[in-house]
Every structure is written in structure tokens, then in C-alpha cells.
Design a protein around this motif. Sequence first.
Motif, PDB file in Angstrom:
ATOM      1  N   THR A   1       0.799  -1.096   0.095  1.00  0.00           N
ATOM      2  CA  THR A   1      -0.037   0.098   0.091  1.00  0.00           C
ATOM      3  C   THR A   1       0.753   1.187  -0.086  1.00  0.00           C
ATOM      4  O   THR A   1       1.948   1.273   0.187  1.00  0.00           O
ATOM      5  CB  THR A   1      -0.973   0.021   1.259  1.00  0.00           C
ATOM      6  OG1 THR A   1      -0.120  -0.083   2.338  1.00  0.00           O
ATOM      7  CG2 THR A   1      -1.947  -1.135   1.316  1.00  0.00           C
ATOM      8  N   GLY A   2       0.138   2.410  -0.213  1.00  0.00           N
ATOM      9  CA  GLY A   2       0.759   3.775  -0.191  1.00  0.00           C
ATOM     10  C   GLY A   2       2.197   3.656  -0.968  1.00  0.00           C
ATOM     11  O   GLY A   2       2.060   3.422  -2.232  1.00  0.00           O
TER      12      GLY A   2
ATOM     13  N   ALA B   1       6.130   2.853  -5.705  1.00  0.00           N
ATOM     14  CA  ALA B   1       7.301   2.754  -5.803  1.00  0.00           C
ATOM     15  C   ALA B   1       7.506   1.178  -6.860  1.00  0.00           C
ATOM     16  O   ALA B   1       8.297   1.352  -7.539  1.00  0.00           O
ATOM     17  CB  ALA B   1       8.439   2.852  -4.668  1.00  0.00           C
ATOM     18  N   THR B   2       6.722   0.210  -6.320  1.00  0.00           N
ATOM     19  CA  THR B   2       6.960  -1.125  -6.866  1.00  0.00           C
ATOM     20  C   THR B   2       6.438  -0.980  -8.250  1.00  0.00           C
ATOM     21  O   THR B   2       6.985  -1.614  -9.420  1.00  0.00           O
ATOM     22  CB  THR B   2       6.239  -2.090  -6.063  1.00  0.00           C
ATOM     23  OG1 THR B   2       6.918  -2.201  -4.783  1.00  0.00           O
ATOM     24  CG2 THR B   2       6.228  -3.472  -6.836  1.00  0.00           C
TER      25      THR B   2
ATOM     26  N   ASN C   1      -3.119   5.573  -1.156  1.00  0.00           N
ATOM     27  CA  ASN C   1      -2.991   4.485  -0.513  1.00  0.00           C
ATOM     28  C   ASN C   1      -3.069   3.211  -1.505  1.00  0.00           C
ATOM     29  O   ASN C   1      -2.004   2.552  -1.712  1.00  0.00           O
ATOM     30  CB  ASN C   1      -4.228   4.176   0.390  1.00  0.00           C
ATOM     31  CG  ASN C   1      -3.967   2.772   1.210  1.00  0.00           C
ATOM     32  OD1 ASN C   1      -2.798   2.622   1.774  1.00  0.00           O
ATOM     33  ND2 ASN C   1      -4.813   1.968   1.574  1.00  0.00           N
ATOM     34  N   ASP C   2      -3.888   3.159  -2.317  1.00  0.00           N
ATOM     35  CA  ASP C   2      -4.172   2.472  -3.592  1.00  0.00           C
ATOM     36  C   ASP C   2      -3.557   2.772  -4.820  1.00  0.00           C
ATOM     37  O   ASP C   2      -3.820   4.096  -5.055  1.00  0.00           O
ATOM     38  CB  ASP C   2      -5.444   1.769  -3.666  1.00  0.00           C
ATOM     39  CG  ASP C   2      -5.415   0.325  -4.263  1.00  0.00           C
ATOM     40  OD1 ASP C   2      -4.423  -0.184  -4.490  1.00  0.00           O
ATOM     41  OD2 ASP C   2      -6.574   0.014  -5.094  1.00  0.00           O
ATOM     42  N   SER C   3      -2.947   2.098  -5.609  1.00  0.00           N
ATOM     43  CA  SER C   3      -2.592   2.718  -6.999  1.00  0.00           C
ATOM     44  C   SER C   3      -2.659   1.812  -8.118  1.00  0.00           C
ATOM     45  O   SER C   3      -2.576   0.477  -7.690  1.00  0.00           O
ATOM     46  CB  SER C   3      -1.112   3.180  -6.639  1.00  0.00           C
ATOM     47  OG  SER C   3      -0.173   2.260  -6.379  1.00  0.00           O
TER      48      SER C   3
END
Length: 142
Positions: free
Chosen positions: A95-96, A101-102, A125-127
Motif C-alpha cells: 500500500t501507499g 514505488a513498486t 493508498n491504492d495505486s
Amino acid sequence: MSSIKQFQVTFDCAEPERLARFWCEVLGYVIPSPPKGFTTWDEFTRSQPAESQGSWFACGDPSGVGPRLFFQRVPEGKVVKNRVHLCVRVGTGLTGEVRLATLEAECARLLPLGAVRVRLLYDGNDSCIVMQDIEGNEFCID
């Protein structure tokens, strides 16, 4: 009534082998061995009638868990948004900022392969990153 345990995802496309090789790089999939009696896929392709040469290609999960991907040449190009798309799950459980970044790192890996970044969906939070493959098919990194 039994449930289906295996399925294949089929892509209509212009260049089946090229698109299959792209998705192999994205997913870590592999090209299967050529059909029995042929030492290479090129040898198999040359054995086919001219109108069938290069008309399809496939790849699969080397672990045998994920679905086989099948690519078939069609005469028309992609015109509108896909009704179905793949979600490449690289951020599961994150999250976040760590998740973001991942996803960004995976996006950076795919861009040199010919993928196109369309947009980032991020709510703090979610992406998810919406992308396109080398033939314009939408997919998500999530």
C-alpha cells in the motif's frame, strides 16, 4: 458439475510472434517447444502454407499455473478500448508509497520493451498504472 481448471487468453493482433515475445518479457512466460518433428519454430512456420505462416503464436507460464496466452493474426487493427484486459499483479499486499514505488519500477522495466504508460491512478493508498502493450492493448500494473 465440474469447474474449469484451465483457460487460455487469446489476443487478436497484427504480429502474433512479436506480441507473444513482448508478453513473455512482461510475465516471465516462455515459448513452448516447436511441434513434434520440427527443431525450431521457424522450421515449423516455413512448413505451413504461405497464408498461414505467422498467423498465430503462443506462450505459457513455465510453472504451468498461469493461463496460456494465444495470439492470432486478424486483418483489422485495434480501434477501440479493450473489453477485457490483463492486470499484472506486482504490488499485491503493498500500500501507499511502497506500492507506488513498486509499480513505478515495473513500469520503468516495461517501457524499453515498447510498453506505453497511459496514466497513474493513485488515491494516496491504492495505486494502478494503466499501460498499453506494443499493439496498443490496454493492461494495468497493479
